[in-house]
Design a protein around this motif. Structure first.
Motif, short mmCIF file in Angstrom:
data_model
loop_
_atom_site.label_atom_id
_atom_site.label_comp_id
_atom_site.label_asym_id
_atom_site.label_seq_id
_atom_site.Cartn_x
_atom_site.Cartn_y
_atom_site.Cartn_z
N ASN A 64 -44.53 -0.66 -6.50
CA ASN A 64 -44.82 0.77 -6.47
C ASN A 64 -45.42 1.29 -7.77
O ASN A 64 -45.13 2.39 -8.20
CB ASN A 64 -43.56 1.56 -6.11
CG ASN A 64 -43.30 1.52 -4.64
OD1 ASN A 64 -43.95 2.25 -3.89
ND2 ASN A 64 -42.40 0.66 -4.21
N CYS A 65 -46.29 0.50 -8.37
CA CYS A 65 -46.98 0.92 -9.59
C CYS A 65 -48.36 1.42 -9.22
O CYS A 65 -48.98 0.96 -8.26
CB CYS A 65 -47.10 -0.25 -10.56
SG CYS A 65 -45.53 -0.79 -11.20
N TYR A 66 -48.85 2.37 -10.00
CA TYR A 66 -50.14 2.98 -9.74
C TYR A 66 -50.82 3.26 -11.07
O TYR A 66 -50.20 3.76 -12.00
CB TYR A 66 -49.95 4.28 -8.96
CG TYR A 66 -51.24 5.00 -8.66
CD1 TYR A 66 -52.05 4.59 -7.61
CD2 TYR A 66 -51.64 6.09 -9.41
CE1 TYR A 66 -53.23 5.24 -7.33
CE2 TYR A 66 -52.81 6.75 -9.14
CZ TYR A 66 -53.61 6.33 -8.10
OH TYR A 66 -54.78 6.98 -7.82
N LYS A 67 -52.08 2.91 -11.16
CA LYS A 67 -52.87 3.19 -12.36
C LYS A 67 -54.01 4.12 -11.95
O LYS A 67 -54.92 3.71 -11.23
CB LYS A 67 -53.40 1.90 -12.98
CG LYS A 67 -54.10 2.12 -14.29
CD LYS A 67 -54.40 0.82 -14.98
CE LYS A 67 -55.01 1.11 -16.34
NZ LYS A 67 -55.22 -0.12 -17.09
N GLY A 68 -53.92 5.36 -12.38
CA GLY A 68 -54.85 6.39 -11.93
C GLY A 68 -56.22 6.36 -12.56
O GLY A 68 -57.16 6.93 -12.02
N ASN A 69 -56.38 5.69 -13.70
CA ASN A 69 -57.67 5.78 -14.38
C ASN A 69 -58.60 4.60 -14.08
O ASN A 69 -59.60 4.42 -14.73
CB ASN A 69 -57.49 5.93 -15.89
CG ASN A 69 -56.80 4.74 -16.52
OD1 ASN A 69 -56.33 3.86 -15.84
ND2 ASN A 69 -56.73 4.73 -17.84
N ILE A 70 -58.28 3.79 -13.06
CA ILE A 70 -59.18 2.72 -12.64
C ILE A 70 -60.23 3.34 -11.71
O ILE A 70 -59.90 4.10 -10.80
CB ILE A 70 -58.41 1.60 -11.91
CG1 ILE A 70 -57.49 0.88 -12.89
CG2 ILE A 70 -59.38 0.62 -11.25
CD1 ILE A 70 -56.64 -0.20 -12.23
#
Length: 148
Positions: A64-70
């Motif tokens: 449940n990890c998310y990287k918004g700036n990709i």
């Protein structure tokens, strides 16, 4: 005379600051030791069935990890939006002290002893995720009547 008094106050302030910095340095050394693999929480005894449950719970959390700036670009350079979900890798320590990184599948096939060393690495810091999940289970068993 005033210069001597001011120099004495400056020396006193310098000594207090030095003692304060030494205390902070000692605290940082203690914290650094606290998050290493030699930490007493690094490995603990758990049953095989409990280890499988902990591995499954860890996999749910780590997924449940998310990287918004990709920036996501598809075929032909079409922008498909920002952000991307990813699986945070679980790091474990084997019997020889070697690191094992696992992203998928869940570490249900790993021995309970190795799984118990599982953590998430955040730079120099570690989150002892398996130990933390075990503490959550123990709390629920003790205070909420959970049967595992």
């Amino acid at each position: 005379m005033a210069d001597v008094q001011n120099n004495g106050e400056a020396l006193s302030a310098t000594l207090h600051l030095t003692m304060y910095c030494t205390s902070i340095h000692s605290l940082m050394i203690g914290l650094t030791h606290h998050i290493t693999s030699e930490h007493p929480m690094a490995k603990f005894k758990i049953s095989k069935s409990r280890a499988q449950l902990l591995a499954t719970l860890e996999h749910i959390i780590g997924s449940n990890c998310y990287k918004g700036n990709i920036q996501n670009y598809g075929p032909g350079g079409f922008h498909e939006g920002s952000g991307r979900d990813f699986r945070y890798p679980l790091t474990m320590i084997d019997e020889n002290g070697e690191k094992i990184k696992r992203s998928s599948p869940a570490a249900t096939d790993v021995s309970p002893q190795i799984l118990s060393s599982g953590y998430y690495a955040f730079g120099a810091n570690r989150l002892q995720i398996i130990h933390a999940l075990n503490e959550v289970l123990e709390y629920l068993e003790e205070h909420k009547g959970l049967k595992v």
